[in-house]
Design a protein around this motif. Structure first.
Motif, PDB file in Angstrom:
ATOM      1  N   GLY A 140       0.827  -1.246  -0.138  1.00  0.00           N
ATOM      2  CA  GLY A 140       0.130   0.142  -0.009  1.00  0.00           C
ATOM      3  C   GLY A 140       0.759   1.275   0.009  1.00  0.00           C
ATOM      4  N   LYS A 141       0.428   2.143  -0.835  1.00  0.00           N
ATOM      5  CA  LYS A 141       1.103   3.391  -0.921  1.00  0.00           C
ATOM      6  C   LYS A 141       1.108   4.322   0.380  1.00  0.00           C
ATOM      7  N   GLY A 142       2.158   4.641   0.911  1.00  0.00           N
ATOM      8  CA  GLY A 142       1.827   5.358   2.440  1.00  0.00           C
ATOM      9  C   GLY A 142       2.293   6.637   2.520  1.00  0.00           C
ATOM     10  N   ILE A 143       1.962   7.506   1.571  1.00  0.00           N
ATOM     11  CA  ILE A 143       2.724   8.869   1.713  1.00  0.00           C
ATOM     12  C   ILE A 143       1.614   9.863   2.412  1.00  0.00           C
ATOM     13  N   THR A 144       2.233  10.083   3.719  1.00  0.00           N
ATOM     14  CA  THR A 144       1.237  10.540   4.823  1.00  0.00           C
ATOM     15  C   THR A 144       0.900  11.937   4.523  1.00  0.00           C
ATOM     16  N   PHE A 145       1.650  12.877   3.846  1.00  0.00           N
ATOM     17  CA  PHE A 145       1.231  14.194   3.135  1.00  0.00           C
ATOM     18  C   PHE A 145       1.974  14.262   1.900  1.00  0.00           C
ATOM     19  N   ASP A 146       1.240  14.842   0.777  1.00  0.00           N
ATOM     20  CA  ASP A 146       1.940  15.049  -0.547  1.00  0.00           C
ATOM     21  C   ASP A 146       1.716  16.528  -0.976  1.00  0.00           C
ATOM     22  N   THR A 147       3.027  16.964  -0.791  1.00  0.00           N
ATOM     23  CA  THR A 147       3.023  18.446  -1.339  1.00  0.00           C
ATOM     24  C   THR A 147       3.249  18.436  -2.859  1.00  0.00           C
ATOM     25  N   GLY A 148       3.726  17.414  -3.547  1.00  0.00           N
ATOM     26  CA  GLY A 148       4.280  17.608  -4.628  1.00  0.00           C
ATOM     27  C   GLY A 148       5.756  17.616  -4.725  1.00  0.00           C
ATOM     28  N   GLY A 149       6.204  18.015  -3.578  1.00  0.00           N
ATOM     29  CA  GLY A 149       7.797  18.112  -3.874  1.00  0.00           C
ATOM     30  C   GLY A 149       7.884  19.296  -4.398  1.00  0.00           C
ATOM     31  N   ILE A 150       9.320  19.304  -4.910  1.00  0.00           N
ATOM     32  CA  ILE A 150       9.778  20.452  -5.904  1.00  0.00           C
ATOM     33  C   ILE A 150       8.746  20.805  -6.989  1.00  0.00           C
ATOM     34  N   SER A 151       8.152  19.532  -7.706  1.00  0.00           N
ATOM     35  CA  SER A 151       7.071  19.833  -8.572  1.00  0.00           C
ATOM     36  C   SER A 151       5.589  20.090  -7.914  1.00  0.00           C
ATOM     37  N   ILE A 152       5.727  21.389  -7.121  1.00  0.00           N
ATOM     38  CA  ILE A 152       4.719  21.427  -6.041  1.00  0.00           C
ATOM     39  C   ILE A 152       3.181  21.359  -6.687  1.00  0.00           C
ATOM     40  N   LYS A 153       2.204  21.056  -5.934  1.00  0.00           N
ATOM     41  CA  LYS A 153       0.942  21.017  -6.282  1.00  0.00           C
ATOM     42  C   LYS A 153       0.428  22.614  -6.308  1.00  0.00           C
ATOM     43  N   PRO A 154      -0.650  22.825  -7.006  1.00  0.00           N
ATOM     44  CA  PRO A 154      -1.532  23.832  -6.746  1.00  0.00           C
ATOM     45  C   PRO A 154      -2.156  23.844  -5.503  1.00  0.00           C
ATOM     46  N   ARG A 155      -2.493  24.875  -4.761  1.00  0.00           N
ATOM     47  CA  ARG A 155      -3.272  24.770  -3.471  1.00  0.00           C
ATOM     48  C   ARG A 155      -4.624  23.639  -3.369  1.00  0.00           C
ATOM     49  N   ASP A 156      -5.358  23.977  -4.358  1.00  0.00           N
ATOM     50  CA  ASP A 156      -6.579  22.994  -4.225  1.00  0.00           C
ATOM     51  C   ASP A 156      -6.382  21.508  -4.537  1.00  0.00           C
ATOM     52  N   GLY A 157      -5.214  21.261  -5.192  1.00  0.00           N
ATOM     53  CA  GLY A 157      -4.534  19.774  -5.243  1.00  0.00           C
ATOM     54  C   GLY A 157      -4.064  19.117  -4.171  1.00  0.00           C
ATOM     55  N   MET A 158      -3.447  20.281  -3.034  1.00  0.00           N
ATOM     56  CA  MET A 158      -2.984  19.758  -1.749  1.00  0.00           C
ATOM     57  C   MET A 158      -3.916  19.604  -0.767  1.00  0.00           C
ATOM     58  N   GLY A 173      15.424  22.198   1.117  1.00  0.00           N
ATOM     59  CA  GLY A 173      16.760  21.925   0.381  1.00  0.00           C
ATOM     60  C   GLY A 173      17.085  20.548   0.322  1.00  0.00           C
ATOM     61  N   SER A 174      16.437  19.696   1.072  1.00  0.00           N
ATOM     62  CA  SER A 174      17.081  18.359   0.740  1.00  0.00           C
ATOM     63  C   SER A 174      16.030  17.447  -0.146  1.00  0.00           C
ATOM     64  N   ALA A 175      15.099  18.172  -0.610  1.00  0.00           N
ATOM     65  CA  ALA A 175      14.076  17.220  -1.477  1.00  0.00           C
ATOM     66  C   ALA A 175      14.793  16.842  -2.614  1.00  0.00           C
ATOM     67  N   PHE A 176      14.016  15.703  -3.061  1.00  0.00           N
ATOM     68  CA  PHE A 176      14.681  15.149  -4.438  1.00  0.00           C
ATOM     69  C   PHE A 176      14.113  15.982  -5.658  1.00  0.00           C
ATOM     70  N   ARG A 177      14.901  15.933  -6.653  1.00  0.00           N
ATOM     71  CA  ARG A 177      14.682  16.943  -7.924  1.00  0.00           C
ATOM     72  C   ARG A 177      14.285  16.245  -9.196  1.00  0.00           C
ATOM     73  N   PRO A 178      13.446  17.157  -9.895  1.00  0.00           N
ATOM     74  CA  PRO A 178      13.530  16.412 -11.252  1.00  0.00           C
ATOM     75  C   PRO A 178      15.107  16.434 -12.045  1.00  0.00           C
ATOM     76  N   GLY A 179      15.043  15.153 -12.596  1.00  0.00           N
ATOM     77  CA  GLY A 179      16.478  14.928 -13.143  1.00  0.00           C
ATOM     78  C   GLY A 179      17.617  14.135 -12.083  1.00  0.00           C
ATOM     79  N   ASP A 180      17.094  13.830 -10.974  1.00  0.00           N
ATOM     80  CA  ASP A 180      17.818  12.846  -9.897  1.00  0.00           C
ATOM     81  C   ASP A 180      17.574  11.342 -10.421  1.00  0.00           C
ATOM     82  N   VAL A 181      18.367  10.736 -10.305  1.00  0.00           N
ATOM     83  CA  VAL A 181      18.441   9.230 -10.744  1.00  0.00           C
ATOM     84  C   VAL A 181      18.480   8.566  -9.259  1.00  0.00           C
ATOM     85  N   ILE A 182      17.462   7.612  -9.178  1.00  0.00           N
ATOM     86  CA  ILE A 182      17.246   6.881  -7.902  1.00  0.00           C
ATOM     87  C   ILE A 182      17.328   5.624  -8.043  1.00  0.00           C
ATOM     88  N   THR A 183      18.108   4.868  -7.298  1.00  0.00           N
ATOM     89  CA  THR A 183      18.395   3.303  -7.377  1.00  0.00           C
ATOM     90  C   THR A 183      17.462   2.550  -6.406  1.00  0.00           C
TER      91      THR A 183
END
Length: 468
Positions: free
Chosen positions: A229-247, A289-299
């Motif tokens: 089960g996906k367990g994201i306890t809150f999702d701002t969208g991260g650096i690709s931030i959501k608009p207010r209504d979407g959050m 400042g420690s959030a993952f970024r678009p373009g990062d490669v994840i292992t």
């Protein structure tokens, strides 16, 4: 949960009579005069001042299927006052599945969030039947299913100011401790070194991620089902931030984790002869400042890599680690994941229906039937290889959020991680939340999937899978 009791002795409280039962002339006249009184979930009120009972609620049963009884129960309990005893007069020889559906509906319709200002109803509900002992098992199964849905709803409704990964993990540990035969482990810190996706998504939050493994392993069970089960306890969208209504409703982004945990606890309550493991990757997707970024490669856990192209497509990133762990460590016979994954689910199928993906026709049919019996609908969508080129990355094994049909692309991304087992992916973002009361659903979190999974697991005999 409030108490429902089976009895064969009518009292003097508010009475619910299913339309279609034997009615006296007064009730028959009201039904005749009321257009659509027999519609599913329709309640018609018959006031009887200075008489006993003082009020009768006529509950429409539609075609009389189990779902109709469930809807009638939910409607009736909403009509009754919180502190009054509600009696439900059932016809002689009523089917056990009808009683089960009615009881489920009463409990589901009477749900309130455990920390809500208004407490849950205190009045007892009495089911009046001609042979109470014949329906005891139906009542027990209905209670366990409803309790699973209540727990999933409570967890999902909890504000994210409380519900960080550590809190969620502690709730799972506490629930497991009340049931013999369950084991639970919580991984954190250095124990998550191989969970690159979970660390990336949770890296922007002051609340570190957790990975919880909850296991029900009854003696002699040979079939092993893993629920993820996906367990994201809150999702701002991260650096690709959501608009207010979407959050606004992103406290519900852990609805899949809540459902698989609740179903596994329910399997223990029912003493099902099937080994069940629930995996919940828990993280908060935050901006810092420690959030993952678009373009990062994840292992990921399985050693493969993904190029992050949208940090608001974080759910598939954490699920990939959990699925890889299941394949590498647990070696299950079957994997089912539930995830509030894509907004495209709602666009394609509306608010009441989840998207089902599986390469296995028989598994898809069995899950669809289990969902239909629970009133939790799903529709199978294609896993088309025509879109595979969209996943191409020049610097990793795949990109995380390719162009194309959103729900399909997410499923194709996840397909790489299931391993060589039967599997199904349920994208249940839309039906995880209700904007208003709707049949057995109450406004807010629906607990979608918990009862479907219990139905499916109950159909297994410990060694064989339905339709396999």
């Amino acid at each position: 949960m409030f108490h429902i009791r089976l009895t064969d002795v009518p009292g003097t409280s508010t009475r619910v009579v299913p339309v279609g039962s034997e009615l006296d002339a007064e009730m028959s006249a009201l039904v005749t005069a009321t257009d659509g009184a027999d519609a599913r979930g329709r309640i018609t009120v018959l006031p009887r001042p200075l008489r006993s009972p003082a009020r009768v609620l006529l509950a429409g049963l539609g075609d009389g299927a189990e779902a109709d009884w469930r809807a009638a129960g939910a409607a009736a309990v909403r009509e009754a006052a919180d502190d009054e005893v509600l009696e439900v007069q059932l016809p002689a020889g009523v089917a056990t599945e009808s009683v089960r559906g009615l009881a489920e509906g009463l409990w589901l319709g009477g749900y309130r969030y455990r920390d809500a200002p208004k407490p849950v109803r205190s009045g007892e509900v009495r089911l009046i039947v001609d042979n109470p002992s014949a329906y005891a098992e139906s009542l027990t199964r209905a209670q366990i299913a409803a309790r699973a849905a209540w727990l999933a709803r409570d967890l999902t409704n909890t504000p994210s100011s409380l519900k960080n990964p550590e809190w969620f993990a502690a709730q799972i540990v506490a629930e497991a401790a009340t049931r013999p035969g369950l084991t639970v482990s919580v991984r954190a810190g250095d124990e998550l070194a191989r969970f690159g996706g979970l660390l990336a998504v949770g890296g922007g939050s002051v609340s570190p991620p957790r990975f919880v493994e909850l296991s029900w392993q009854p003696p002699g069970a040979t079939l092993h089902v893993v629920l993820v089960g996906k367990g994201i306890t809150f999702d701002t969208g991260g650096i690709s931030i959501k608009p207010r209504d979407g959050m606004k409703l992103m406290k519900k982004d852990m609805g899949g984790a809540a459902a698989v945990v609740a179903a596994t606890l329910g399997a223990a309550d029912l003493d099902l002869p099937v080994r069940v493991t629930a995996l919940t990757p828990l993280a908060e997707n935050a901006v810092s400042g420690s959030a993952f970024r678009p373009g990062d490669v994840i292992t990921h856990y399985d050693g493969s890599t993904s190029e992050n192209t949208n940090s608001d497509a974080e759910g598939r990133i954490v699920l990939a680690d959990a699925l890889g762990y299941a394949a590498d460590v647990l070696h299950p016979d079957l994997v089912i994941d539930l995830a509030t994954l894509t907004g495209a689910n709602a666009v394609a199928l509306g608010k009441r229906t989840a998207a089902l993906f599986s390469p296995d026709d028989q598994l898809a049919a069995a899950l669809t039937a289990a969902g239909a019996a629970a009133g939790e609908l799903m529709w199978r969508l294609p896993l088309s290889d025509d879109y595979l080129d969209n996943l191409h990355s020049d610097i990793a094994d795949r990109i995380s959020a390719p162009a194309g049909p959103g729900s399909v692309m997410a499923a194709l991304f996840l397909r790489d991680f299931f391993g060589d087992v039967r599997w199904a992916h349920l994208d249940m973002s839309a039906p995880s939340w209700a904007e208003s009361h709707d049949l057995e659903l109450t406004k807010g979190a629906t607990g979608w999937g918990a009862r479907t999974l219990l139905n499916y697991l109950s159909a297994l005999d410990g060694g064989e899978q339905p339709g396999a």
